[in-house]
Design a protein around this motif. Structure first.
Motif, PDB file in Angstrom:
ATOM      1  N   UNK A 154      41.780  35.575  25.594  1.00  0.00           N
ATOM      2  CA  UNK A 154      40.892  34.382  26.719  1.00  0.00           C
ATOM      3  C   UNK A 154      40.747  34.781  28.623  1.00  0.00           C
ATOM      4  N   UNK A 155      41.993  35.480  28.646  1.00  0.00           N
ATOM      5  CA  UNK A 155      41.379  36.166  30.220  1.00  0.00           C
ATOM      6  C   UNK A 155      40.135  36.716  29.949  1.00  0.00           C
ATOM      7  N   UNK A 156      39.731  37.830  29.239  1.00  0.00           N
ATOM      8  CA  UNK A 156      38.896  38.541  28.961  1.00  0.00           C
ATOM      9  C   UNK A 156      37.917  37.127  28.522  1.00  0.00           C
ATOM     10  N   UNK A 157      37.843  37.064  28.321  1.00  0.00           N
ATOM     11  CA  UNK A 157      36.802  36.116  27.729  1.00  0.00           C
ATOM     12  C   UNK A 157      36.592  35.534  28.651  1.00  0.00           C
ATOM     13  N   UNK A 158      36.555  34.827  29.780  1.00  0.00           N
ATOM     14  CA  UNK A 158      36.586  33.566  31.092  1.00  0.00           C
ATOM     15  C   UNK A 158      36.161  34.647  32.483  1.00  0.00           C
ATOM     16  N   UNK A 159      37.083  35.747  31.838  1.00  0.00           N
ATOM     17  CA  UNK A 159      35.943  36.761  33.228  1.00  0.00           C
ATOM     18  C   UNK A 159      34.938  37.011  32.989  1.00  0.00           C
ATOM     19  N   UNK A 179      32.591  37.159  43.083  1.00  0.00           N
ATOM     20  CA  UNK A 179      33.379  38.110  42.616  1.00  0.00           C
ATOM     21  C   UNK A 179      35.177  37.276  42.455  1.00  0.00           C
ATOM     22  N   UNK A 180      35.291  36.934  43.189  1.00  0.00           N
ATOM     23  CA  UNK A 180      36.515  36.040  42.715  1.00  0.00           C
ATOM     24  C   UNK A 180      37.132  34.982  41.399  1.00  0.00           C
ATOM     25  N   UNK A 181      36.044  34.541  41.451  1.00  0.00           N
ATOM     26  CA  UNK A 181      36.289  34.257  39.517  1.00  0.00           C
ATOM     27  C   UNK A 181      37.004  35.258  38.686  1.00  0.00           C
ATOM     28  N   UNK A 182      35.629  36.101  38.706  1.00  0.00           N
ATOM     29  CA  UNK A 182      36.578  37.286  37.762  1.00  0.00           C
ATOM     30  C   UNK A 182      37.408  38.042  38.282  1.00  0.00           C
ATOM     31  N   UNK A 183      37.909  38.171  39.166  1.00  0.00           N
ATOM     32  CA  UNK A 183      38.858  39.063  39.467  1.00  0.00           C
ATOM     33  C   UNK A 183      40.124  38.704  39.917  1.00  0.00           C
ATOM     34  N   UNK A 184      40.740  37.093  40.197  1.00  0.00           N
ATOM     35  CA  UNK A 184      41.121  35.586  39.122  1.00  0.00           C
ATOM     36  C   UNK A 184      41.937  36.313  38.406  1.00  0.00           C
ATOM     37  N   UNK A 207      50.328  31.067  43.536  1.00  0.00           N
ATOM     38  CA  UNK A 207      49.757  30.025  43.925  1.00  0.00           C
ATOM     39  C   UNK A 207      49.097  29.696  45.092  1.00  0.00           C
ATOM     40  N   UNK A 208      49.623  29.085  46.070  1.00  0.00           N
ATOM     41  CA  UNK A 208      49.652  28.627  47.494  1.00  0.00           C
ATOM     42  C   UNK A 208      49.404  29.814  48.473  1.00  0.00           C
ATOM     43  N   UNK A 209      49.895  31.002  48.040  1.00  0.00           N
ATOM     44  CA  UNK A 209      49.557  32.155  49.322  1.00  0.00           C
ATOM     45  C   UNK A 209      48.040  32.837  48.653  1.00  0.00           C
ATOM     46  N   UNK A 210      47.805  32.459  47.107  1.00  0.00           N
ATOM     47  CA  UNK A 210      46.319  32.252  47.016  1.00  0.00           C
ATOM     48  C   UNK A 210      45.248  31.740  47.701  1.00  0.00           C
ATOM     49  N   UNK A 211      45.169  30.222  48.400  1.00  0.00           N
ATOM     50  CA  UNK A 211      44.546  29.649  48.555  1.00  0.00           C
ATOM     51  C   UNK A 211      43.950  30.276  50.543  1.00  0.00           C
ATOM     52  N   UNK A 212      45.056  30.726  51.406  1.00  0.00           N
ATOM     53  CA  UNK A 212      44.605  32.043  51.893  1.00  0.00           C
ATOM     54  C   UNK A 212      44.147  33.447  52.123  1.00  0.00           C
ATOM     55  N   UNK A 213      44.504  33.883  50.689  1.00  0.00           N
ATOM     56  CA  UNK A 213      43.775  34.829  50.892  1.00  0.00           C
ATOM     57  C   UNK A 213      42.110  35.043  50.013  1.00  0.00           C
ATOM     58  N   UNK A 214      42.047  33.491  49.605  1.00  0.00           N
ATOM     59  CA  UNK A 214      40.679  33.457  48.679  1.00  0.00           C
ATOM     60  C   UNK A 214      39.664  33.443  49.604  1.00  0.00           C
ATOM     61  N   UNK A 215      40.222  33.233  51.171  1.00  0.00           N
ATOM     62  CA  UNK A 215      38.705  33.004  51.734  1.00  0.00           C
ATOM     63  C   UNK A 215      38.103  34.534  52.565  1.00  0.00           C
ATOM     64  N   UNK A 216      39.423  34.838  52.926  1.00  0.00           N
ATOM     65  CA  UNK A 216      39.285  36.351  53.715  1.00  0.00           C
ATOM     66  C   UNK A 216      37.951  37.355  52.402  1.00  0.00           C
ATOM     67  N   UNK A 217      38.898  37.185  51.215  1.00  0.00           N
ATOM     68  CA  UNK A 217      38.633  38.080  50.423  1.00  0.00           C
ATOM     69  C   UNK A 217      37.015  37.053  49.303  1.00  0.00           C
ATOM     70  N   UNK A 218      36.785  36.011  49.740  1.00  0.00           N
ATOM     71  CA  UNK A 218      35.302  35.980  49.651  1.00  0.00           C
ATOM     72  C   UNK A 218      34.496  36.372  50.504  1.00  0.00           C
TER      73      UNK A 218
END
Length: 499
Positions: free
Chosen positions: A444-449, A335-340, A317-328
């Motif tokens: 749950x994850x399908x619904x929120x995605x 797409x970041x929310x549904x991808x997560x 989860x900490x690693x994801x904070x470094x991944x998200x900006x580049x992914x965005x």
């Protein structure tokens, strides 16, 4: 925007992250120690559970109040006072004064759950655009990662030195966080003072206490008991009264009109439902790892080992904070929310098919941490850039409260499903209980995605009164990109109208 010296700016983010991490660790401090607390203080397991439940209850009530107070000119004072209350609560819980004082101390520690939204608002106001965006994402993830860290740390301390040592550990780190915050936090005296909505705070507090009681005590009271139904109905009536009041008062505790903004609505719905999915899986894994192998499944591991299984969750989860900006930047922030959510779905599917070995469950939790981290990293940034500056603390606090409700719902859902698969006279559920609970987690994850894809587009379409085109999601993607990557103050509705 308030500007800081270069030295203070460098120190501010680490201190805010440390403060949020301490709060997250302390909030989960009692979970691995519940059986030990029951034995040491000669209370039942259901009574010992209050050492964890009371923290969540108090946190849910005080978080929106702290958020609103923090939107005024006394944010620094509010933050330091709340941190001091956490220190006092930690000391009370650590002293061998009996179970009543321990619960009282845990209640005071619950006040600290409102500190993360204040930290996010401080980062937003005190740092430059680029620095504040990354800080807000990191602070949001810290609340998730801290839970994963709290379980193994407190499990190790309790097993080696006893329950009081675990709470003394909380007292030391909370006192250090208070000291660092006093040295670094900037003043906020130039902000407009707004009156506190006391009736709104009381109504929301009572409603949340009732709802969280239903979720946390449902298994012990009985899900079909008259007492539980009565509390649930009263809580829903209070919640309805709060909604009516908030929409009509001049200075609401939470500006619910902000939910008309599809970005804020999406972030709040995602926070609530993703909290359910996150805690459902965590609860399943912790119980499964500790289940004796004599049940025909499970790993028969200790509390400490069960806690260590969550470390990959925290790290990822900490690693994801470094991944998200580049992914965005490389794809689209839309797409970041549904991808997560999709990554989180993969983790639950893996739990369904591979849970016979410890390393498999650690892989499950690592994937879950990456997915949940990506999801939670985006939400505060969306809210921060979609509401006025004087509403940041309140709006982020409300999102945090929704997460707490989601956490409690996920934990209660796990208990209810496993209990339904426990035969009369037996203490352990069948393995099919874990399967069915995991299938619910998948749903749950399908619904929120799907919600994170549909809600912004519905809002953008509604807001496009000037014939703005929303085909192929261009408005939504570009507007959310501005908020997460570019730091624009425009909302999606405004962006849609201008286009």
């Amino acid at each position: 925007m308030e500007t800081l010296s270069t030295r203070r700016e460098r120190a501010l983010v680490p201190v805010l992250v440390f403060l949020s991490a301490v709060v997250a660790v302390i909030s989960s401090l009692g979970a691995p120690m519940i059986p030990t607390i029951a034995a040491v203080d000669h209370v039942s397991l259901s009574e010992a559970q209050w050492s964890l439940t009371i923290t969540m209850l108090v946190g849910a009530v005080t978080t929106p109040v702290l958020g609103r107070l923090g939107d005024g000119p006394h944010r620094r004072t509010v933050t330091l006072t709340a941190a001091a209350v956490v220190v006092l609560g930690s000391v009370l819980a650590a002293l061998p004064l009996g179970f009543g004082w321990l619960v009282a101390g845990r209640a005071l520690q619950g006040v600290g759950l409102g500190l993360t939204p204040l930290a996010i608002a401080t980062a937003r106001d005190s740092l430059g655009p680029a620095a504040s965006r990354s800080a807000v994402a990191l602070l949001s993830i810290t609340t998730v990662a801290g839970v994963g860290l709290g379980y193994p740390i407190t499990g190790l301390i309790a097993e080696s030195f006893g329950i009081h040592a675990g709470f003394w550990f909380g007292a030391v780190i909370s006192a250090l966080a208070l000291l660092l915050a006093a040295l670094v936090l900037p003043p906020t005296t130039d902000r407009e003072r707004r009156p506190l909505d006391v009736p709104g705070a009381v109504l929301l507090g009572l409603a949340l206490v009732g709802l969280l009681l239903v979720l946390s005590e449902g298994e012990s009271w009985g899900w079909d008991s008259a007492r539980l139904r009565t509390v649930a109905v009263l809580s829903l009536l209070l919640l309805a009264g709060w909604l009516w009041h908030e929409l009509r008062t001049a200075h609401p505790l939470v500006d619910l009109r902000a939910l008309r903004n599809p970005v804020v609505l999406t972030a709040d719905v995602a926070g609530l439902v993703a909290g359910v999915g996150m805690y459902l899986l965590m609860s399943l894994v912790i119980r499964y790892v500790q289940t004796p192998t004599s049940a025909g499944y499970g790993l028969g591991a200790s509390v400490v080992v069960a806690g260590l299984v969550l470390l990959p969750f925290s790290a990822a989860s900490l690693l994801s904070s470094k991944v998200v900006p580049g992914l965005a930047r490389r794809t689209s922030s839309a797409l970041v929310l549904p991808l997560g959510c999709a990554v989180s779905l993969v983790s639950v599917l893996l739990f369904l098919s591979a849970r016979d070995h410890l390393w498999e469950l650690m892989v499950v939790m690592a994937i879950a941490g990456l997915g949940v981290g990506c999801t939670f990293a985006v939400m505060p940034g969306l809210i921060v850039n979609a509401v006025p500056a004087h509403e940041v603390g309140s709006s982020v606090s409300f999102n945090q409260v929704l997460r707490y409700v989601g956490y409690s719902t996920g934990s209660a859902l796990c208990g209810a499903v496993l209990q339904a698969h426990t035969a009369p006279g037996r203490q352990l559920p069948t393995d099919s209980g874990y399967r069915d609970a995991a299938l619910i987690g998948c749903a749950v994850w399908v619904v929120i995605g799907l919600a994170t894809i549909v809600l912004p587009r519905l809002g953008a379409a509604t807001g496009s009164r000037k014939g703005a085109r929303v085909d192929e999601g261009l408005i939504v993607e570009e507007s959310i990109d501005d908020m997460v990557v570019g730091g624009s103050e425009a909302t999606v509705l405004r962006a849609g109208a201008e286009r």
